[in-house]
Design a protein around this motif. Sequence first.
Motif, mmCIF file in Angstrom:
data_model
loop_
_atom_site.group_PDB
_atom_site.id
_atom_site.type_symbol
_atom_site.label_atom_id
_atom_site.label_comp_id
_atom_site.label_asym_id
_atom_site.label_seq_id
_atom_site.Cartn_x
_atom_site.Cartn_y
_atom_site.Cartn_z
ATOM 1 N N ARG A 206 31.477 15.094 -60.892
ATOM 2 C CA ARG A 206 31.292 15.206 -59.447
ATOM 3 C C ARG A 206 30.470 16.455 -59.139
ATOM 4 N NH1 ARG A 206 35.952 15.577 -54.705
ATOM 5 N NH2 ARG A 206 34.687 14.662 -53.039
ATOM 6 N N VAL A 207 29.497 16.318 -58.275
ATOM 7 C CA VAL A 207 28.622 17.433 -57.934
ATOM 8 C C VAL A 207 29.402 18.471 -57.128
ATOM 9 C CG1 VAL A 207 26.551 18.126 -56.662
ATOM 10 C CG2 VAL A 207 26.564 15.996 -57.970
ATOM 11 N N VAL A 208 29.289 19.737 -57.528
ATOM 12 C CA VAL A 208 29.904 20.852 -56.812
ATOM 13 C C VAL A 208 28.786 21.808 -56.424
ATOM 14 C CG1 VAL A 208 31.557 22.753 -56.898
ATOM 15 C CG2 VAL A 208 32.051 20.611 -58.112
ATOM 16 N N LEU A 209 28.612 22.040 -55.128
ATOM 17 C CA LEU A 209 27.540 22.874 -54.619
ATOM 18 C C LEU A 209 28.114 24.100 -53.924
ATOM 19 C CD1 LEU A 209 25.273 20.121 -52.985
ATOM 20 C CD2 LEU A 209 25.091 21.074 -55.291
ATOM 21 N N SER A 210 27.525 25.232 -54.214
ATOM 22 C CA SER A 210 27.875 26.495 -53.548
ATOM 23 C C SER A 210 26.761 26.823 -52.570
ATOM 24 C CB SER A 210 28.024 27.601 -54.593
ATOM 25 O OG SER A 210 28.136 28.866 -53.983
ATOM 26 N N LEU A 211 27.120 27.131 -51.326
ATOM 27 C CA LEU A 211 26.112 27.300 -50.271
ATOM 28 C C LEU A 211 26.413 28.522 -49.411
ATOM 29 C CD1 LEU A 211 24.652 24.571 -47.940
ATOM 30 C CD2 LEU A 211 25.702 26.591 -46.950
ATOM 31 N N ASP A 212 25.345 29.213 -49.031
ATOM 32 C CA ASP A 212 25.470 30.295 -48.052
ATOM 33 C C ASP A 212 24.083 30.649 -47.540
ATOM 34 O OD1 ASP A 212 26.713 32.055 -46.392
ATOM 35 O OD2 ASP A 212 27.210 33.542 -47.922
ATOM 36 N N GLU A 213 24.053 31.446 -46.471
ATOM 37 C CA GLU A 213 22.785 31.877 -45.886
ATOM 38 C C GLU A 213 22.419 33.277 -46.363
ATOM 39 O OE1 GLU A 213 24.663 29.027 -42.909
ATOM 40 O OE2 GLU A 213 25.327 30.745 -44.119
ATOM 41 N N LYS A 214 21.148 33.471 -46.630
ATOM 42 C CA LYS A 214 20.613 34.818 -46.850
ATOM 43 C C LYS A 214 19.682 35.082 -45.681
ATOM 44 C CE LYS A 214 18.704 38.033 -50.188
ATOM 45 N NZ LYS A 214 19.862 38.932 -49.963
#
Length: 226
Positions: free
Chosen positions: A55-63
């Motif tokens: 299962r795809v696991v994505l980590s996300l945030d804004e810079k």
Amino acid sequence: MDWGVTCSWVTTQLSALGVKVHRVRGWIHRRPDPDFDSKVAAVQRAVTTARVSGRVVLSLDEKTAHPVRTPVRADSRADDGTIRREFEYVRRGTVSWYGVQNCATGAVEMIRARSRMNSAAFIEVLERLRDANGCDFVLVMDNGSAHTSKATTAWLAEHPGIEVLFTPKHASWVNPIESVFGILARQVLKHGWFTTTDECDRAVQAWARERSQTRRPVRFTWQAAA
């Protein structure tokens, strides 16, 4: 009334006592998150099993709002080989990105923000991730306003296959993409001089492509307090 106390006397006494009034120590008064351990454990479990779960696991945030600067004179090199950098610079604007990392492969995508980083812009990023990964993946992110807005919450409700794991408040270190931002800053942004925001973005995109060519699965280790 003159007490005969001079500034130098005060400085001497403070020094003798080891008091450094020019230093400030800050801290955050916050309510303890009763679910802190379970939230971190959930992120750790998702990240560490991403390589085998399928299962795809994505980590996300804004810079956000990285300043683009150009020195008024080019760097020069001294006789001993050290680089001398001009102190004065010209501001060329700012540039922002949405950073996304695939925790199983380590692949990094830096999506440049072309507008205000509000709920509408964030939903466009979510739709981009949906189109690329389908409607069944895990998303690790913090509690930013665009991440928890009514519009974003409604969009996520329409896509129940997308599981969201929110990091605890004031615990940005839990989100793996934060480590990527640190590496990006050291290798590209901190010492980089660019004449335009587009030039800065091109350097960041080239870095992301090169980094994504080598498989770097995310490793997450954490132990709950006893």
